[in-house]
Scaffold this active site. Structure first.
Site, PDB file in Angstrom:
ATOM      1  CB  ILE A 123      33.871   6.683 -33.226  1.00 53.04           C
ATOM      2  CG1 ILE A 123      34.251   7.675 -34.216  1.00 53.04           C
ATOM      3  CG2 ILE A 123      32.644   7.050 -32.428  1.00 53.04           C
ATOM      4  CD1 ILE A 123      33.116   7.680 -35.326  1.00 53.04           C
ATOM      5  N   GLY A 124      34.883   5.975 -29.733  1.00 49.04           N
ATOM      6  CA  GLY A 124      34.839   5.218 -28.573  1.00 49.04           C
ATOM      7  C   GLY A 124      36.219   4.582 -28.294  1.00 49.04           C
ATOM      8  CB  CYS A 179      29.759 -12.432 -22.174  1.00 46.22           C
ATOM      9  SG  CYS A 179      28.320 -11.071 -21.690  1.00 46.22           S
TER      10      CYS A 179
END
Length: 395
Positions: free
Chosen positions: A182-183, A362
Site C-alpha cells: 500500500i503506497g 528533516c
C-alpha cells in the site's frame, strides 16, 4: 518526512514597549537561539547568518512557515542547516514560538478530512510527480524513497537493500505468497521481494510517474502496479506492507486504513507498517512542510496508531530506527546537491533552497529525536507462541 509540532503553550515574550518592532523581534529570537547555542551572525557552522532583518518578524508572525519562506527568499543562511535545526529542535525552541496566525491551520487539520479520496491525489502531483529523472539522481538505484537501515552499511545502496531485506524477513515471505504494498512508490520493495523471495505482488500508488517507472523497471516480474486509492482495495493477500505511505493517510482516516488492511489480510497473515511518527498526539502538522513539500501530510503518534488498530490487529513487534533517517536524508542531500547543475535551469534557485531546507531540516529533526521512524508488525489474531524479530540475512 519532518513534522515539527506546534505546542499549545505560547511562550511569554519579553516586553520592550519603547523598542522598535523589528529590534524587539530580533532581541526576542536572538535570546531564544542563544539557549540552543546558536549565535546570530556567529562563527559556527550552525549559526544563523541574517541577510535581512525582516526574518525575525516573519518567524514571530508565522513560525516555521515564516522561517522556511525567508530561507527560500535568501533572507538567511546557515553553513550547516541540518546542525542548525538539530540545535533548535533539541532545545525545543519550536515550542516557544507559536504564532496566532497558525490557528486557522490547526483548526483545519482538526476539523476537516484533508486526505479525502479526492484530495489524496494532490501529494502525488505535487511531490512524487516532480520527475523520475530528478528522483533517479537523488535516490539509490532501486528508487527507495524511505528510511534506509544503516546497521553496518557504509553507502546508501547497501543500507536501502538491508531495509528491504529486513522487511521481507519480518514478513516471513516465502515463494508463491501474494504481497500487497500500500503506497508502493517506485516498486523497490516489490521488486526486491519478487527477485529474492519469489513472491507475487500488487502495489498501489497515487503517482503516475512512479507507476510508469516501476512498470518499465520490473517488466517480466510477477508484479502489478495500480493507480488506485487504498480505500478501494478489496481482495485477500498473504502479506501486506505499507512503507512510507501512512504519513499521508491523515488522522481522520487512520481507522479506515486499518480496516482496509484487516479485510485484505488472510487470517494467518502478517502486516508490516513502516511510518514516520511524532512524539505527541495533540499536535498540528508543520505548516511549511504542508505548503511546500507534502500537502495534507499528518504524522501519527503511537497512541493514534494503537487506537486505529484496536480490535483489528495485535501488535507483534514495534521497532524504532529513526536515527537512521538522519543518515538517509544526508545521503539524499549529497546526491541532490551533486546533481543540481543538471536541474538548475529547469527548477531554479528558489527550488534549490526549498529542497535543501526540506532535506536538511528533516535530517536535523531526526537527529534531535523530534520525530521517529517505526516499523510495526501486526497480525489479526496474534501468533500462537509469539513473534520473534528476525536479524538481517548474512547474504
Amino acid at each position: 518526512m519532518k513534522n515539527n509540532q506546534v505546542s499549545k503553550t505560547v511562550a511569554s515574550l519579553p516586553s520592550h514597549a519603547s523598542t522598535p518592532p523589528i529590534r524587539r523581534a530580533r532581541d526576542t529570537l536572538t535570546a531564544f537561539l542563544s539557549e540552543a547555542g546558536i549565535t546570530v551572525n556567529g562563527p559556527n557552522p550552525w549559526d544563523i547568518q541574517v541577510h535581512d532583518d525582516s526574518v525575525f518578524d516573519r518567524v514571530l508572525a508565522k513560525g516555521n512557515l515564516g522561517l522556511g519562506e525567508a530561507y527560500m527568499d535568501g533572507a538567511w543562511d546557515a553553513e550547516q542547516l541540518d546542525a542548525f535545526f538539530h540545535r533548535v529542535l533539541r532545545a525545543r525552541l519550536d515550542q516557544r514560538v507559536v504564532p496566532g496566525r497558525l490557528l486557522i491551520h490547526a483548526l483545519t487539520v482538526r476539523l476537516l478530512n484533508r486526505q479525502s479520496m479526492r484530495r489524496a491525489w494532490q501529494v502525488g502531483k505535487t511531490h512524487y510527480d516532480l520527475g523520475n529523472d530528478f528522483y533517479t539522481a537523488m535516490l539509490d538505484p532501486r528508487m527507495t524513497y524511505t528510511c534506509a537501515y544503516w546497521d553496518g552499511a557504509n553507502d546508501l545502496t547497501t543500507a536501502q537493500e538491508q531495509k528491504l531485506d529486513l522487511i521481507c524477513r519480518k514478513l516471513d515471505l516465502r515463494p508463491g505468497m501474494r504481497l500487497l504494498d500500500i503506497g508502493c512508490g517506485w516498486g523497490s520493495l516489490m521488486g526486491f521481494a519478487a527477485e529474492h523471495y519469489g513472491v507475487q505482488c500488487v502495489g498501489v500508488t497515487v503517482s503516475k510517474e512512479q507507476a510508469q517507472w516501476a512498470q518499465h523497471a520490473y517488466a517480466g516480474l510477477p508484479l502489478e502496479f495500480r493507480l488506485q486509492d487504498y480505500r478501494t482495495i478489496n481482495e485477500r493477500f498473504d502479506r501486506i506492507a505499507s512503507v512510507g505511505m501512512f504519513e499521508h493517510v491523515g488522522r481522520k482516516n487512520l481507522r479506515t486504513f486499518m480496516e482496509v488492511a484487516h479485510r485484505c489480510l488472510h487470517v494467518d497473515g502478517l502486516f508490516l507498517l513502516h511510518t514516520i511518527g511524532k512524539n505527541q498526539t495533540d499536535t498540528t502538522p508543520d505548516p511549511w512542510i504542508d505548503k511546500y513539500i507534502f500537502p495534507n501530510g499528518d504524522l501519527p503518534s503511537i497512541t493514534q496508531i494503537g487506537s486505529a488498530s484496536e480490535g483489528l490487529f495485535v501488535t507483534e513487534d514495534l521497532h524504532n530506527f529513526g536515527a537512521d533517517y538522519d543518515k538517509t536524508l544526508m545521503a539524499w542531500y549529497r546526491n541532490f546537491d551533486h546533481a543540481w547543475p543538471r536541474f538548475q535551469a529547469k527548477l531554479g534557485q528558489r527550488f534549490y533552497r526549498m529542497w535543501s531546507y526540506y532535506l536538511l531540516s528533516c535530517a536535523g529533526a531526526f537527529r534531535a529525536r523530534d520525530i521517529q521512524l517505526w516499523q510495526w508488525v501486526l497480525t489479526r489474531d496474534g501468533l500462537e507462541g509469539g513473534y520473534r524479530r528476525p536479524t538481517l540475512s548474512v547474504t
